[in-house]
Design a protein around this motif. Structure first.
Motif, PDB file in Angstrom:
ATOM      1  N   GLY A 149       1.058   9.002  -6.744  1.00  0.00           N
ATOM      2  CA  GLY A 149       1.001   7.558  -6.950  1.00  0.00           C
ATOM      3  C   GLY A 149       2.341   6.916  -7.213  1.00  0.00           C
ATOM      4  O   GLY A 149       2.407   5.711  -7.476  1.00  0.00           O
ATOM      5  N   ASP A 209       7.506   1.460  -8.079  1.00  0.00           N
ATOM      6  CA  ASP A 209       6.642   2.520  -8.613  1.00  0.00           C
ATOM      7  C   ASP A 209       5.283   1.898  -8.908  1.00  0.00           C
ATOM      8  O   ASP A 209       5.099   1.218  -9.918  1.00  0.00           O
ATOM      9  CB  ASP A 209       7.252   3.098  -9.892  1.00  0.00           C
ATOM     10  N   PRO A 210       4.283   2.092  -8.024  1.00  0.00           N
ATOM     11  CA  PRO A 210       3.017   1.367  -8.159  1.00  0.00           C
ATOM     12  C   PRO A 210       2.063   1.961  -9.188  1.00  0.00           C
ATOM     13  O   PRO A 210       0.897   1.566  -9.236  1.00  0.00           O
ATOM     14  CB  PRO A 210       2.425   1.454  -6.745  1.00  0.00           C
ATOM     15  N   ARG A 211       2.542   2.875 -10.004  1.00  0.00           N
ATOM     16  CA  ARG A 211       1.674   3.390 -11.065  1.00  0.00           C
ATOM     17  C   ARG A 211       1.428   2.335 -12.143  1.00  0.00           C
ATOM     18  O   ARG A 211       0.505   2.486 -12.951  1.00  0.00           O
ATOM     19  CB  ARG A 211       2.268   4.668 -11.661  1.00  0.00           C
ATOM     20  N   THR A 234       1.107  -2.058 -12.229  1.00  0.00           N
ATOM     21  CA  THR A 234       1.081  -3.253 -11.388  1.00  0.00           C
ATOM     22  C   THR A 234       2.269  -4.150 -11.730  1.00  0.00           C
ATOM     23  O   THR A 234       2.965  -3.955 -12.736  1.00  0.00           O
ATOM     24  CB  THR A 234      -0.214  -4.045 -11.613  1.00  0.00           C
ATOM     25  N   ARG A 261      13.985   8.266  -4.373  1.00  0.00           N
ATOM     26  CA  ARG A 261      12.638   8.567  -4.863  1.00  0.00           C
ATOM     27  C   ARG A 261      12.604   9.924  -5.570  1.00  0.00           C
ATOM     28  O   ARG A 261      12.014  10.062  -6.649  1.00  0.00           O
ATOM     29  CB  ARG A 261      11.638   8.556  -3.705  1.00  0.00           C
ATOM     30  N   GLN A 294       0.797  -1.223   0.000  1.00  0.00           N
ATOM     31  CA  GLN A 294       0.000   0.000   0.000  1.00  0.00           C
ATOM     32  C   GLN A 294       0.836   1.283   0.000  1.00  0.00           C
ATOM     33  O   GLN A 294       0.299   2.385   0.048  1.00  0.00           O
ATOM     34  CB  GLN A 294      -0.941   0.018   1.191  1.00  0.00           C
ATOM     35  N   SER A 295       2.160   1.156  -0.077  1.00  0.00           N
ATOM     36  CA  SER A 295       3.016   2.339  -0.037  1.00  0.00           C
ATOM     37  C   SER A 295       2.960   3.082  -1.369  1.00  0.00           C
ATOM     38  O   SER A 295       3.279   2.519  -2.422  1.00  0.00           O
ATOM     39  CB  SER A 295       4.466   1.936   0.277  1.00  0.00           C
ATOM     40  N   ARG A 296       2.547   4.331  -1.316  1.00  0.00           N
ATOM     41  CA  ARG A 296       2.464   5.182  -2.492  1.00  0.00           C
ATOM     42  C   ARG A 296       2.866   6.592  -2.115  1.00  0.00           C
ATOM     43  O   ARG A 296       2.440   7.104  -1.084  1.00  0.00           O
ATOM     44  CB  ARG A 296       1.046   5.176  -3.078  1.00  0.00           C
ATOM     45  N   GLY A 303       6.633   5.002  -2.818  1.00  0.00           N
ATOM     46  CA  GLY A 303       6.498   5.420  -1.433  1.00  0.00           C
ATOM     47  C   GLY A 303       7.712   5.004  -0.628  1.00  0.00           C
ATOM     48  O   GLY A 303       8.649   4.391  -1.143  1.00  0.00           O
TER      49      GLY A 303
END
Length: 575
Positions: free
Chosen positions: A170, A280-282, A284, A213, A164-166, A173
């Protein structure tokens, strides 16, 4: 495996549900309780989060019971997520579906304060009873958590952080340094296995993470001349994240350096599979893999015109280029450094040369113009990502195989000691009983280009204590052989191919050309077990593989007909 309708990483998690009835039942139970409707930050649902955490724990090669616990880990709520999907009074129902061990872990998560947990002082929890309420509303004391349970809770929190880290917008994180600190607390755990990538973060600080980051986002949004330097620095500062390597692959492709582009793509794939989750969760996890595969096939499509400043834009541009160019066989990428024919006609000509050499030879001919080296890079093969990311489930399946399914290895290879095998595919014949007993394993080998014809073998190989398989060579160079190490005893246990010796590592693959002289030994007191999967040589074109498969299938069926004919004649009257 079926996909969840919601897509995203919940869809990724469902990849294994067809082969894991317990997990599929848990997801159905969560849906029935409207987990797909309960928000969990942004436009994501609680079901998205639970399935995403489940996927990460699986890729971190944890046991099935812990994967199931990940799928329900916050259904009772936590001190950070106060919405309760299911009342703790329904613990009996949850345990009947997810298992008592997984349900208990979910309850421990719900009552564990995160402050002391993240400070590494979680052991005090073992001194406290857990207050619960039964279905009649009566207060009951659950047994105090054990050290193993608390270790598992910590690992669940690490996966929960990763999922869930963002960051702002987005992007990435902050979770790597914090999770590394937690990993150190459970480094000596007997209950869970700390993912290996954390060892590379030993000197990695929260300040390093913040700088990485910031520099990564600057490099994406600023298409100036220093872009490649920034991505390279991020890849160096944070040696476990794949995304800067993806961008470096793209920039090399734009410059027309296909070899360097594929090398960066291979590095990106290795890191992504090891990390088990996007940084980078932008995009999947499967979307990043798709992008990496597209870059690895960069000779099949034109690079995007102009600078790209968002990973999704890069994914769309690369996917469009590959669609226009035409996909490879079964959607797979081909490893770099191959010698492949220039076109279909050239491939057919090379195959004809091979067939012409077959007649009258005492042993099979070598296929012409294939790269010949004893060892190949495992990360260059898509099936390796599947096998290693599903190792926990595969290991359980192979270990649980009925001993009656194993037989003495019958090839005339000199050996001392005991060598037993359990076949999934044996020279084109599918062993349905073994495949049915190992659904996760079977799905991977049948979906990722393994040799399922008479040219190959797929089997679990058990080499007993004090066993030596003497030097020998395989019959053909059209295939490579992949070993996934299931159990490897400590001590002198290794394989030598072409004069180069390597050890197996549990959960890891080795890929080699068994047409080279090779030998293996286990000089320990325990069994060594590996899953062996034959793969088509990556230098073969799609047309060549299709024709070789057809040739193998025809030969196999003709042999079956001849056997029936000879058997019938042998039993005819007058014989």
């Amino acid at each position: 495996m079926a996909e969840l309708e919601t897509g995203g990483d919940s869809g990724t998690a469902r990849r294994t549900l067809d082969a894991d009835p317990a997990a599929a039942a848990i997801v159905d139970y969560l849906r029935d309780h409207r987990a797909a409707e309960l928000p969990h930050g942004g436009d994501r649902t609680l079901l998205d989060h639970l399935c995403g955490t489940f996927a990460i724990v699986g890729r971190w090669r944890q046991p099935l019971w812990l994967q199931h616990a990940a799928l329900i880990h916050s259904i009772y709520g936590t001190d950070a997520y106060h919405q309760q999907l299911i009342s703790a009074a329904a613990a009996g129902d949850v345990a009947s579906i997810a298992g008592a061990r997984a349900e208990r872990l979910a309850y421990i998560v719900s009552v564990t304060p995160r402050g002391p947990l993240f400070a590494g002082t979680y052991k005090w929890m073992s001194e406290l009873p857990l207050r619960a309420t039964d279905a009649d509303g009566e207060a009951v004391d659950r047994p105090a958590p054990t050290r193993d349970e608390l270790d598992a809770v910590l690992l669940l929190h690490m996966a929960n952080l990763a999922e869930q880290s963002r960051g702002p917008g987005g992007g990435p994180g902050a979770w790597l340094a914090k999770s590394r600190d937690l990993a150190e607390v459970i480094a000596d755990s007997d209950a869970v296995t700390v993912p290996a990538f954390f060892a590379q973060l030993a000197a990695f600080s929260a300040d390093d993470e913040a700088r990485a980051r910031q520099m990564y986002l600057q490099a994406i949004h600023d298409p100036g001349g220093a872009r490649a330097d920034r991505f390279a620095l991020v890849a160096s500062v944070c040696p476990v994240v794949a995304e800067p390597c993806v961008w470096l692959s793209h920039l090399a492709q734009v410059r027309g350096d296909g070899d360097l582009s594929r090398q960066w793509a291979a590095q990106a794939r290795e890191r992504l599979v090891e990390l088990g989750t996007p940084w980078d969760p932008r995009l999947t996890y499967p979307e990043w893999l798709t992008l990496i595969d597209a870059l690895d096939r960069s000779d099949q499509g034109a690079p995007p015109a102009g600078p790209v400043t968002h990973p999704r834009a890069l994914l769309h541009a690369m996917a469009s280029g590959l669609t226009a160019a035409g996909p490879g066989r079964r959607g797979q990428h081909r490893p770099p450094g191959r010698i492949a024919p220039a076109d279909a006609a050239a491939g057919r000509s090379r195959l004809l040369r091979y067939i012409e050499r077959l007649g009258g030879l005492p042993s099979p001919a070598r296929y012409p113009d294939l790269i010949s080296r004893p060892w190949h890079r495992p990360q260059d093969f898509p099936i390796v990502a599947y096998l290693e990311s599903n190792f926990a489930a595969i290991r359980e399946e192979v270990i649980a195989l009925d001993q009656a399914r194993f037989q003495r290895e019958s090839e005339r290879i000199p050996r001392t000691g005991n060598w037993d095998v359990a076949f999934f595919y044996e020279r084109g014949r599918r062993h349905d009983d073994v495949c049915a007993a190992c659904p996760v394993t079977t799905r991977g080998i049948e979906a990722h280009g393994a040799v399922l014809t008479a040219a190959g073998l797929i089997y679990a190989s058990r080499m007993g204590a004090c066993t030596h398989i003497e030097a020998h060579r395989g019959p053909t160079n059209v295939r490579l052989r992949c070993h996934l190490a299931i159990t490897v005893p400590d001590g002198d246990c290794a394989i030598r191919v072409g004069g180069q010796t390597r050890r197996w590592e549990e959960g890891r693959c080795l890929v080699f050309d068994d047409s080279f002289m090779h030998e293996a030994w286990n000089a320990t007191d325990n069994d060594r077990i590996v899953l062996i999967v034959d793969l088509w040589h990556p230098g073969l074109s799609d047309d060549e593989v299709t024709l070789l498969e057809a040739l193998d299938t025809h030969t196999y069926r003709q042999a079956e007909r001849l056997n029936r004919y000879w058997s019938t004649n042998a039993g005819a009257p007058g014989r």
